[in-house]
Design a protein around this motif. Structure first.
Motif, PDB file in Angstrom:
ATOM      1  N   ALA A 116      12.520  -2.714  -1.419  1.00  0.00           N
ATOM      2  CA  ALA A 116      13.365  -1.928  -2.325  1.00  0.00           C
ATOM      3  C   ALA A 116      13.175  -2.382  -3.765  1.00  0.00           C
ATOM      4  O   ALA A 116      13.092  -1.555  -4.684  1.00  0.00           O
ATOM      5  N   ALA A 117      13.085  -3.703  -3.971  1.00  0.00           N
ATOM      6  CA  ALA A 117      12.887  -4.230  -5.321  1.00  0.00           C
ATOM      7  C   ALA A 117      11.509  -3.839  -5.862  1.00  0.00           C
ATOM      8  O   ALA A 117      11.364  -3.515  -7.049  1.00  0.00           O
ATOM      9  N   LEU A 118      10.496  -3.847  -5.005  1.00  0.00           N
ATOM     10  CA  LEU A 118       9.144  -3.472  -5.423  1.00  0.00           C
ATOM     11  C   LEU A 118       9.099  -2.007  -5.857  1.00  0.00           C
ATOM     12  O   LEU A 118       8.577  -1.670  -6.929  1.00  0.00           O
ATOM     13  N   GLU A 119       9.654  -1.122  -5.028  1.00  0.00           N
ATOM     14  CA  GLU A 119       9.514   0.310  -5.288  1.00  0.00           C
ATOM     15  C   GLU A 119      10.445   0.794  -6.408  1.00  0.00           C
ATOM     16  O   GLU A 119      10.018   1.532  -7.305  1.00  0.00           O
ATOM     17  N   THR A 120      11.708   0.408  -6.366  1.00  0.00           N
ATOM     18  CA  THR A 120      12.644   0.906  -7.374  1.00  0.00           C
ATOM     19  C   THR A 120      12.655   0.046  -8.625  1.00  0.00           C
ATOM     20  O   THR A 120      13.062   0.514  -9.689  1.00  0.00           O
ATOM     21  N   LEU A 141       0.830  -1.208   0.000  1.00  0.00           N
ATOM     22  CA  LEU A 141       0.000   0.000   0.000  1.00  0.00           C
ATOM     23  C   LEU A 141       0.862   1.256   0.000  1.00  0.00           C
ATOM     24  O   LEU A 141       0.582   2.224  -0.735  1.00  0.00           O
ATOM     25  N   TYR A 142       1.925   1.270   0.805  1.00  0.00           N
ATOM     26  CA  TYR A 142       2.821   2.433   0.809  1.00  0.00           C
ATOM     27  C   TYR A 142       3.478   2.607  -0.551  1.00  0.00           C
ATOM     28  O   TYR A 142       3.614   3.729  -1.064  1.00  0.00           O
ATOM     29  N   ALA A 143       3.917   1.490  -1.134  1.00  0.00           N
ATOM     30  CA  ALA A 143       4.534   1.556  -2.470  1.00  0.00           C
ATOM     31  C   ALA A 143       3.514   1.979  -3.524  1.00  0.00           C
ATOM     32  O   ALA A 143       3.836   2.741  -4.448  1.00  0.00           O
ATOM     33  N   LEU A 144       2.270   1.488  -3.392  1.00  0.00           N
ATOM     34  CA  LEU A 144       1.210   1.857  -4.329  1.00  0.00           C
ATOM     35  C   LEU A 144       0.949   3.359  -4.293  1.00  0.00           C
ATOM     36  O   LEU A 144       0.768   3.995  -5.343  1.00  0.00           O
ATOM     37  N   ASP A 145       0.936   3.938  -3.109  1.00  0.00           N
ATOM     38  CA  ASP A 145       0.740   5.384  -2.980  1.00  0.00           C
ATOM     39  C   ASP A 145       1.787   6.135  -3.787  1.00  0.00           C
ATOM     40  O   ASP A 145       1.476   7.104  -4.497  1.00  0.00           O
ATOM     41  N   ARG A 146       3.044   5.683  -3.737  1.00  0.00           N
ATOM     42  CA  ARG A 146       4.099   6.352  -4.502  1.00  0.00           C
ATOM     43  C   ARG A 146       3.997   6.045  -5.993  1.00  0.00           C
ATOM     44  O   ARG A 146       4.265   6.906  -6.835  1.00  0.00           O
TER      45      ARG A 146
END
Length: 218
Positions: free
Chosen positions: A122-126, A70-75
């Motif tokens: 880190a892999a999910l977001e970047t 969810l945090y990554a989705l927001d970004r």
């Protein structure tokens, strides 16, 4: 493309104040700068869901990996805003970024799983969400007792009427988050870090002095 500066720290560290003052000082010096704060509670689906989670109003528990998503989705939903800001400004200051997700979610799994959780986030977001890594991350190192006092002074949040949200109320979680941030700072996770103490001789430093130290590092 602009310089991406991430302001990080546990709850009550003074991230929002430091972010605003850094931009204020950069603008006064004739530089182009702006702040983006995460989560964007009222502007993304992920942000809305996070607000409900932190307010305790979701109908079922959220696992650390689900919360991290969810945090990554927001970004990810904010990526267009993020990239436009980097194109338009010399410096873009983030009040919380990827490291925040890593520090908090790794604090909610067994210690022997924390490293793997950080790597996964880190892999999910970047990787999967193609978000840029920060050029520099700042860790605002604030003792727990001072941080808790600063939380009490926060203005009303959009997602809860409570004094402390679910993360802020868990003092054990906050201690583990601080330890995770310290480890990331020392290990240069996601790139370069600068540790900035927000306390001197047992008292809180003036926020403008903290911001000036960060600007000097730029």
């Amino acid at each position: 493309m602009g310089f991406l500066l991430a302001i990080e720290g546990a709850d009550g560290a003074g991230k929002a104040t430091a972010s605003a003052l850094v931009v204020e000082q950069l603008l006064a010096a004739g530089r182009s700068a702006c702040v983006i704060s995460f989560p964007r509670y009222t502007e993304t689906v992920g942000g809305w869901a996070l607000g409900a989670m932190l307010a305790g109003t979701l109908p079922r528990p959220v696992s650390p990996k689900a919360a991290a998503t969810l945090y990554a989705l927001d970004r990810m939903e904010s990526r267009g805003v993020l990239m436009a800001a980097l194109d338009a400004h010399e410096v873009v200051v983030f009040d919380r970024y990827i490291a925040s997700n890593m520090a908090y979610q790794a604090a909610q799994v067994p210690a022997d799983e924390a490293g793997a959780m950080m790597e996964w986030i880190a892999a999910l977001e970047t990787g999967a969400f193609a978000l840029p890594a920060p050029n520099l991350s700042i860790y605002l190192d604030t003792p727990a007792d001072i941080a808790r006092g600063l939380i009490l002074k926060k203005r009303k949040r959009s997602y809860t009427d409570d004094t402390f949200d679910a993360y802020e109320a868990d003092t054990g979680l906050q201690d583990r988050v601080r330890a995770n941030y310290a480890a990331m700072t020392q290990g240069r996770v996601l790139g370069e870090w600068l540790r900035v103490s927000t306390v001197k001789n047992g008292a809180s430093r003036p926020p403008a002095d903290i911001a000036a130290e960060i600007v000097a590092a730029l």
